[in-house]
Design a protein around this motif. Structure first.
Motif, PDB file in Angstrom:
ATOM      1  N   SER A  18       0.822  -1.209   0.000  1.00  0.00           N
ATOM      2  CA  SER A  18       0.000   0.000   0.000  1.00  0.00           C
ATOM      3  C   SER A  18       0.856   1.259   0.000  1.00  0.00           C
ATOM      4  O   SER A  18       0.557   2.228  -0.719  1.00  0.00           O
ATOM      5  CB  SER A  18      -0.934  -0.011   1.210  1.00  0.00           C
ATOM      6  OG  SER A  18      -0.204   0.036   2.424  1.00  0.00           O
ATOM      7  N   VAL A  19       1.917   1.268   0.795  1.00  0.00           N
ATOM      8  CA  VAL A  19       2.756   2.468   0.883  1.00  0.00           C
ATOM      9  C   VAL A  19       3.613   2.641  -0.364  1.00  0.00           C
ATOM     10  O   VAL A  19       3.596   3.704  -1.019  1.00  0.00           O
ATOM     11  CB  VAL A  19       3.647   2.407   2.143  1.00  0.00           C
ATOM     12  CG1 VAL A  19       4.684   3.529   2.123  1.00  0.00           C
ATOM     13  CG2 VAL A  19       2.803   2.503   3.407  1.00  0.00           C
ATOM     14  N   ILE A  20       4.358   1.602  -0.720  1.00  0.00           N
ATOM     15  CA  ILE A  20       5.267   1.715  -1.864  1.00  0.00           C
ATOM     16  C   ILE A  20       4.488   1.755  -3.171  1.00  0.00           C
ATOM     17  O   ILE A  20       4.809   2.532  -4.089  1.00  0.00           O
ATOM     18  CB  ILE A  20       6.277   0.552  -1.856  1.00  0.00           C
ATOM     19  CG1 ILE A  20       7.105   0.606  -0.567  1.00  0.00           C
ATOM     20  CG2 ILE A  20       7.190   0.625  -3.071  1.00  0.00           C
ATOM     21  CD1 ILE A  20       8.050  -0.572  -0.397  1.00  0.00           C
ATOM     22  N   GLY A  21       3.425   0.927  -3.277  1.00  0.00           N
ATOM     23  CA  GLY A  21       2.620   0.919  -4.497  1.00  0.00           C
ATOM     24  C   GLY A  21       1.952   2.255  -4.744  1.00  0.00           C
ATOM     25  O   GLY A  21       1.914   2.756  -5.880  1.00  0.00           O
ATOM     26  N   SER A  22       1.421   2.873  -3.674  1.00  0.00           N
ATOM     27  CA  SER A  22       0.785   4.186  -3.826  1.00  0.00           C
ATOM     28  C   SER A  22       1.803   5.242  -4.244  1.00  0.00           C
ATOM     29  O   SER A  22       1.500   6.128  -5.059  1.00  0.00           O
ATOM     30  CB  SER A  22       0.120   4.596  -2.513  1.00  0.00           C
ATOM     31  OG  SER A  22      -0.890   3.677  -2.147  1.00  0.00           O
ATOM     32  N   ALA A  23       3.021   5.162  -3.690  1.00  0.00           N
ATOM     33  CA  ALA A  23       4.067   6.116  -4.067  1.00  0.00           C
ATOM     34  C   ALA A  23       4.440   5.965  -5.539  1.00  0.00           C
ATOM     35  O   ALA A  23       4.623   6.958  -6.257  1.00  0.00           O
ATOM     36  CB  ALA A  23       5.296   5.927  -3.182  1.00  0.00           C
ATOM     37  N   LEU A  24       4.535   4.726  -5.997  1.00  0.00           N
ATOM     38  CA  LEU A  24       4.855   4.492  -7.412  1.00  0.00           C
ATOM     39  C   LEU A  24       3.731   4.989  -8.314  1.00  0.00           C
ATOM     40  O   LEU A  24       3.989   5.573  -9.379  1.00  0.00           O
ATOM     41  CB  LEU A  24       5.102   2.999  -7.645  1.00  0.00           C
ATOM     42  CG  LEU A  24       6.386   2.426  -7.036  1.00  0.00           C
ATOM     43  CD1 LEU A  24       6.421   0.910  -7.188  1.00  0.00           C
ATOM     44  CD2 LEU A  24       7.621   3.046  -7.682  1.00  0.00           C
ATOM     45  N   ALA A  25       2.489   4.759  -7.902  1.00  0.00           N
ATOM     46  CA  ALA A  25       1.360   5.218  -8.706  1.00  0.00           C
ATOM     47  C   ALA A  25       1.325   6.740  -8.779  1.00  0.00           C
ATOM     48  O   ALA A  25       1.089   7.320  -9.852  1.00  0.00           O
ATOM     49  CB  ALA A  25       0.058   4.678  -8.112  1.00  0.00           C
TER      50      ALA A  25
END
Length: 716
Positions: free
Chosen positions: A55-62
């Motif tokens: 959730s944290v890293i994926g949201s940052a990448l998005a």
């Protein structure tokens, strides 16, 4: 220091506990395989941690992908230019940095307002648990003012005494001091401290006469020689203070969670008097928790170590955290400066859990008083973090541990990237100003193609970037409002809001100066310059204005040149860069203003930049203030030679703590040899003081023969 392999009866003065001399070498202890994974708590199961990280890293990448797309739309639709590609790549790298901070802060906000941040069975209130294991408090010091060091230790000792469990703790002062005058004052302050608190069996001192590998070598030497006598060790800095209750709860958590190798607290910055220190103090107290809660939430048992105010399982550290020398010469080679990240990664590689517990209060530190002092410290940290480039390929490291190092590297690399990004923007504008556009190109078109930069899209990108950059501060302010005690302690909602605005504005002006300081540090390291080992200034002494002018005139000049170039290219570009230019052009008065103690205290009197710890001072900090005000350290001559002559008891203790005399075949200490010759030839004590260099004085004070010569020199 006496050879700790000898019997206590052979020395008239014992600086370290005889029970530390164990036959079992602690560096050979191994962790049982059955402990693997036992550092996790039920609330942080492997599947839960995976979802949190996604959730944290994926949201940052998005967010970064979306920002990159919108930035691409801003650029000229006529085609792709080299400068445009460079600017887009730099934007992605820089935006990813702030996007990760944003998503992690959102997670931290949610954890904070739902009363997370604790784990491992630790509670902040209720009866204190009973300890059954021994813990050592290690305070490494390097040319620090002995009065402040001992005042902090006295406050910790007193706080531990009030818990009724002082018997589970020993305190060690691990000196790497090279200044001979400070060294002798340290010894005198240590002896006075033991007498005043009756801590002869609890407080110990030793000074290394060979300062290899700096702080990491200092702690490592203690672990090899004395660590087997203690289950846990708490690492402190010279400005650290921790409450007795916090130390007891941390030690209990280690006893009840045998798979945990390290617990890191969130140190709260206190004691700031200059405006700069108070800005750091306020930012750390208000914004720091949501950042710390966020990383604790998704790091789980793969947390990090910040080098101080943490408790470590001695067995885990001794068996896993031995630091090799990095291949090559300094600044990239040699011993590792930023050792804490690497030590945490190695312990995690060995199966030990590393946890951060941000909700555990009672952990404090101080801030450097000025941007200049931060720059000195940052130069060393920058070199240490860049060394991690060579550590990253180490086999067996957890990917989160590698990520800690990448983030640490990025903390300094982003500064030159930001500078290049700004310069690239100017070049793109310059290119558009002088380059003749191709309206039709090679393809026959009915209408010409008008090259342009879409101002609407540019506005959206700017607004979006500012939201991602500033949202963590807004979330921190909301979290502050939801905490009645913290809200009152920060001056109430209105004053706290004004303080956030003041910190944001002044911090924004300082940011471009810090950018150039860090960029010059990176360039210096890449050029092969070692940082050395500088003493950290912790007092609130001001910096002479002409010294500020000397140090920051180049930043002012750079700002003027950059502004002139932007204006020549385009007035709109100049106004777009105004926030950066203002900080650089006015760097001299800005640094002088923020380094002022009177200005800082003026803000405090106005009720701005307040933190709860100064409006309702915790007990251990009250003890520290009392100890600093009383100054119970002995009054001695500033010169070490005269101090030893003035106090026979101190002189006897000093001699007892010296290492064994050199034997045939041992390396020759050239400074000591030269110093002894100068002492033998000096007719009087004042002559000796004038002839000896600092290194020679320290060397002769490390010799019984040298001390004997000093004692027998006539005064005049």
């Amino acid at each position: 220091m006496p050879d700790m392999n000898t019997g206590a009866s052979e020395r008239p003065f014992e600086a370290l506990p005889p029970e530390a001399r164990l036959d079992m070498p602690v560096q050979n202890l191994q962790k049982p395989a059955s402990m693997e994974g036992r550092g996790r708590t039920p609330a942080t199961s492997p599947s839960s941690i995976v979802l949190r990280r996604l959730s944290v890293i994926g949201s940052a990448l998005a967010l970064t992908a979306y920002g990159a797309w919108r930035t691409h739309m801003v650029m000229d639709e006529a085609g792709v230019s080299a400068l445009g590609v460079i600017m887009l790549v730099l934007f992605i790298a820089l935006f990813m940095w702030i996007a990760l901070a944003f998503t992690s802060s959102v997670a931290g906000f949610c954890s904070l307002v739902t009363h997370g941040g604790l784990g491992l069975g630790i509670s902040r209130t209720g009866p204190l648990p009973r300890l059954t294991r021994r813990t050592a408090l290690l305070l490494p010091t390097y040319n620090e003012p002995p009065h402040r060091v001992m005042a902090g230790l006295r406050a910790i000792y007193s706080s531990l005494e009030e818990t009724g469990q002082l018997g589970s703790f020993d305190l060690f002062i691990l000196s790497d001091t090279t200044n001979p005058d400070v060294w002798v004052k340290e010894e005198a302050a240590f002896l006075a401290l033991r007498e005043q608190v009756g801590g002869h069996e609890r407080i110990f001192y030793r000074r290394r006469h060979n300062n290899v590998e700096r702080k990491a070598g200092n702690v490592g030497e203690w672990v090899r020689r004395f660590g087997a006598a203690y289950d846990h060790m708490v690492t402190l800095d010279a400005d650290s203070v921790m409450s007795g209750q916090t130390l007891v709860r941390m030690a209990d958590a280690m006893e009840r969670n045998p798979g945990v190798g390290l617990i890191q607290t969130l140190p709260v910055i206190v004691g700031g008097t200059t405006l700069f220190a108070r800005l750091q103090q306020f930012a750390g107290r208000v914004y720091g928790p949501i950042i710390a809660y966020g990383i604790a939430w998704w790091h789980g048992s793969e947390g990090n170590y910040w080098g101080h105010n943490a408790i470590i399982r001695t067995r885990a550290f001794a068996s896993q955290a031995g630091l090799p020398h990095v291949p090559g010469k300094p600044p990239f080679g040699g011993h590792i400066l930023s050792h804490d990240f690497v030590e945490a990664a190695l312990m995690r590689r060995g199966g030990w859990a590393i946890h951060m517990i941000p909700a555990l209060d009672g952990s404090y530190e101080e801030s450097p008083p000025s941007l200049t002092d931060v720059a000195i410290r940052d130069r060393r940290w920058c070199q240490g973090n860049l060394q991690h480039v060579k550590v990253l390929p180490t086999k067996g490291l957890h990917w989160v541990s590698r990520m800690h190092m990448v983030v640490g590297i990025g903390a300094y690399v982003t500064s030159p990237l930001w500078l290049v990004f700004l310069l690239t923007g100017i070049l793109i504008s310059l290119q558009a100003h002088f380059q003749r556009p191709e309206y039709f190109g090679d393809t026959k078109l009915l209408y010409p193609h008008w090259p342009h930069v879409d101002p609407v899209q540019a506005k959206y990108v700017f607004i979006g970037t500012m939201v991602v950059l500033l949202a963590p501060k807004l979330l921190a302010y909301i979290a502050l409002l939801l905490d009645p005690e913290a809200r009152r302690g920060s001056g109430g909602p209105v004053r706290a809001a004004v303080s956030v605005l003041v910190e944001t504005l002044i911090g924004g002006l300082i940011a471009p100066i810090a950018m150039l300081i860090q960029t010059s540090g990176v360039i210096s390291i890449l050029s092969g310059h070692d940082s050395g080992w500088n003493t950290q200034r912790r007092d609130d002494g001001g910096i002479p204005f002409m010294e500020v002018v000397r140090q920051y005139a180049r930043f002012t000049l750079f700002g003027l040149v950059l502004g002139a170039g932007a204006w020549v290219v385009s007035p709109s570009l100049f106004f777009w860069m105004t926030p950066v230019l203002l900080g650089l052009v006015f760097s001299i008065p800005l640094v002088a203003f923020t380094s002022s103690r009177n200005v800082g205290l003026g803000f405090r009197r106005a009720g701005l930049l307040l933190v709860p710890e100064e409006t309702r001072t915790p007990d251990v900090l009250q003890k520290l203030e009392q100890e600093e005000a009383q100054d119970q350290t002995p009054t001695l001559p500033d010169d070490a030679l005269r101090a030893l002559r003035a106090d026979p008891a101190l002189c006897q203790a000093h001699i007892a703590m010296l290492p064994a005399e050199r034997r045939a075949g041992d390396p020759i200490n050239a400074d000591q040899l030269v110093g002894l010759v100068k002492l033998a030839e000096a007719p009087t004590l004042p002559d000796a003081e004038r002839r000896l260099t600092v290194k020679e004085k320290a060397a002769v004070l490390g010799s019984r023969k040298g001390v004997d010569l000093i004692l027998h020199l006539p005064e005049s």
